[in-house]
Design an enzyme around this catalytic site. Structure first.
Site, PDB file in Angstrom:
ATOM      1  N   SER A  61       0.866  -1.187   0.000  1.00 34.92           N
ATOM      2  CA  SER A  61       0.000   0.000   0.000  1.00 34.92           C
ATOM      3  C   SER A  61       0.898   1.231   0.000  1.00 34.92           C
ATOM      4  O   SER A  61       1.893   1.269  -0.741  1.00 34.92           O
ATOM      5  CB  SER A  61      -0.934  -0.054   1.212  1.00 34.92           C
ATOM      6  OG  SER A  61      -1.841   0.998   1.188  1.00 34.92           O
ATOM      7  N   ASP A  64      -4.286  -4.697   6.212  1.00 31.67           N
ATOM      8  CA  ASP A  64      -4.639  -5.574   5.094  1.00 31.67           C
ATOM      9  C   ASP A  64      -3.434  -6.459   4.761  1.00 31.67           C
ATOM     10  O   ASP A  64      -2.301  -5.987   4.737  1.00 31.67           O
ATOM     11  CB  ASP A  64      -5.037  -4.723   3.873  1.00 31.67           C
ATOM     12  CG  ASP A  64      -5.706  -5.552   2.792  1.00 31.67           C
ATOM     13  OD1 ASP A  64      -6.114  -6.691   3.075  1.00 31.67           O
ATOM     14  OD2 ASP A  64      -5.833  -5.042   1.664  1.00 31.67           O
ATOM     15  N   HIS A 121      -3.003  -1.291  -3.008  1.00 34.52           N
ATOM     16  CA  HIS A 121      -4.044  -0.273  -2.836  1.00 34.52           C
ATOM     17  C   HIS A 121      -3.734   0.880  -3.789  1.00 34.52           C
ATOM     18  O   HIS A 121      -2.594   1.347  -3.841  1.00 34.52           O
ATOM     19  CB  HIS A 121      -4.071   0.233  -1.404  1.00 34.52           C
ATOM     20  CG  HIS A 121      -4.378  -0.855  -0.418  1.00 34.52           C
ATOM     21  ND1 HIS A 121      -4.111  -0.748   0.923  1.00 34.52           N
ATOM     22  CD2 HIS A 121      -4.937  -2.084  -0.585  1.00 34.52           C
ATOM     23  CE1 HIS A 121      -4.487  -1.857   1.546  1.00 34.52           C
ATOM     24  NE2 HIS A 121      -4.988  -2.683   0.642  1.00 34.52           N
TER      25      HIS A 121
END
Lengths: 267, 187
Positions: free
Chosen positions: B11, B130, B38
């Site tokens: 991310s 995540d 992401h």
């Protein structure tokens, strides 16, 4: 077994549920793509405190909550104006259509955001009188939620920005009632829409100029994608328009005429 | 499915690292690599193209039902979850997980089911948790797991959360990750 939103039911349980629904409830979900089905069923069962590997508990749940199950099993498109690039292209496309009394079908709608986005667009373009909208949904719960204008709150968070990016100005508020964390699409913009409860494939005694089926075929397994494709073909008039998702495959019975916009080949 | 595969999740702060990893790979690797990062939900152009400039390997942003081939790198599309299955890549617009779509956890977990012991999972810089459930699943299925060394991350939350699960086999710097990856794809 620990159950979370990230669990998958086993392949055996998945097959058991699909066969049970087909034989006992006459609901055919055999077309459903296996891995997504396993994830979604696990989530539904977990949220309802049903053990994901106990077949007896699962049958009891299905017998008493079939409508709820069918509402949640299909993933929802849960954003207003999802994929601004698409909506900007559709805007240009709709402006070019001179025809009036266009028949539009929203195919197997599982939440309202897609329909609300289209209604906003028609009002912004002042084309709403030229379009008649029909919506098919897999369950009565879905129909009720859509009629009430319910928007999933977390998904609604970007709608003002998306509106600005598609229509170039900020006046989206007139379409929404915001009460605390809840956002509702206003009822006055949902008039004259016909709702039909219908599983896939759906048989309607009517044909359409435009069928919206964005991100629907991706939940079909390879063999069943053709069934959906044929179903949409049959629902469209000659030269009718099929609107799908940017990552979906479309066969050669359609010609691409815009981003995610396809025209049915004349027979 | 018993062939080998690699999944990489990242991310905030991971873009340049993924570029570096991609740029270091040789022309032929004989495994598929799945990358779930992401990214901005409404920006479809540029992201994958930037990786293509660095890569000697074919980079694909898959359509739904895309067939999986060795020697391809698959990048999860913006605003879609990406599942890895025996029948190919499946996309989905289901609700966000950990405020994320694509969800690294979903990609990692589905890949773990598919490739079990033959999967290498790598978690990079990022600002939420995540990927940690996915790392656990990879370990549970017998795969190998790596977290980027938190001391070398722009944002260390994601590797730290993964490490907390006690399911990370190796904590490596970016150069060590590249070295291990080259070894993994060559064996």
């Amino acid at each position: 077994m620990e159950v979370t939103n990230l669990c998958f039911i086993s392949k055996d349980v998945s097959l058991f549920i699909k066969n049970y629904l087909l034989k006992q409830q006459q609901v055919n979900l055999l077309f459903f793509e296996e891995i997504v089905f396993r994830k979604r069923v696990a989530k539904i069962l977990a949220n309802n405190n049903v053990c994901i590997d106990n077949e007896e508990e699962i049958i009891y749940f299905l017998n008493n909550n079939l409508n709820k199950f069918l509402h949640y099993i299909f993933p929802e498109i849960n954003e207003i104006l999802r994929n601004e690039f698409f909506w900007n292209n559709l805007k240009t496309f709709l402006i070019k259509i001179k025809q009036i009394n266009n028949q539009v079908l929203f195919y197997n709608l599982t939440s309202g955001e897609e329909l609300y986005s289209f209604c906003i667009m028609l009002h912004e373009l002042q084309l709403n009188k030229n379009y008649n909208i029909t919506v098919t949904c897999p369950s009565e719960i879905t129909i009720e939620k859509i009629k009430q204008g319910i928007i999933i709150t977390t998904a609604g968070r970007n709608y003002l920005l998306s509106f600005k990016n598609v229509f170039n100005y900020n006046s989206a508020e007139k379409y929404f009632d915001v009460k605390g964390k809840n956002i509702n699409f206003k009822f006055e913009f949902l008039k004259n829409i016909t709702f039909i409860k219908c599983n896939i494939p759906c048989n309607l005694n009517k044909s359409f100029d435009i069928v919206f089926a964005r991100n629907k075929s991706m939940y079909f397994n390879k063999q069943s994608k053709q069934i959906l494709n044929n179903n949409i073909q049959n629902l469209l008039n000659n030269n009718g328009i099929y609107i799908n998702g940017s990552k979906e495959f479309v066969d050669n019975t359609f010609n691409k005429v815009g981003y995610c916009i396809y025209k049915k080949n004349e027979k | 499915m018993k062939n080998k595969a690699v999944v990489i999740g990242g991310s905030a702060g991971s873009f340049k690292i993924v570029s570096q990893i991609i740029g270091s790979l040789p022309k032929k690797i004989n495994v598929p690599i799945f990358i779930c990062m992401h990214r901005l939900r409404n920006v479809n152009n540029g992201f994958t193209d930037a990786f293509k400039l660095k890569s000697k390997i074919n980079i694909i942003e898959p359509l739904d039902n895309e067939t999986i081939n060795n020697n391809n790198i698959y990048i999860a599309p913006a605003n879609y979850h990406m599942y890895i299955s025996e029948n190919g890549i499946k996309l989905s617009v289901e609700e966000e997980i950990n405020h994320s779509r694509p969800s690294i956890d979903l990609t990692f977990m589905s890949a773990a089911e598919c490739y079990s012991t033959e999967l290498l999972g790598i978690i990079l810089s990022g600002a939420n948790n995540d990927g940690s459930a996915g790392i656990s699943k990879i370990k549970q299925m017998g795969g190998t797991t790596i977290a980027q060394n938190p001391d070398n991350c722009d944002i260390n939350v994601m590797p730290l959360e993964a490490i907390k699960t006690n399911c990370v086999d190796k904590i490596l710097t970016i150069n060590e990750i590249i070295k291990y990856l080259l070894f993994f794809v060559s064996v």
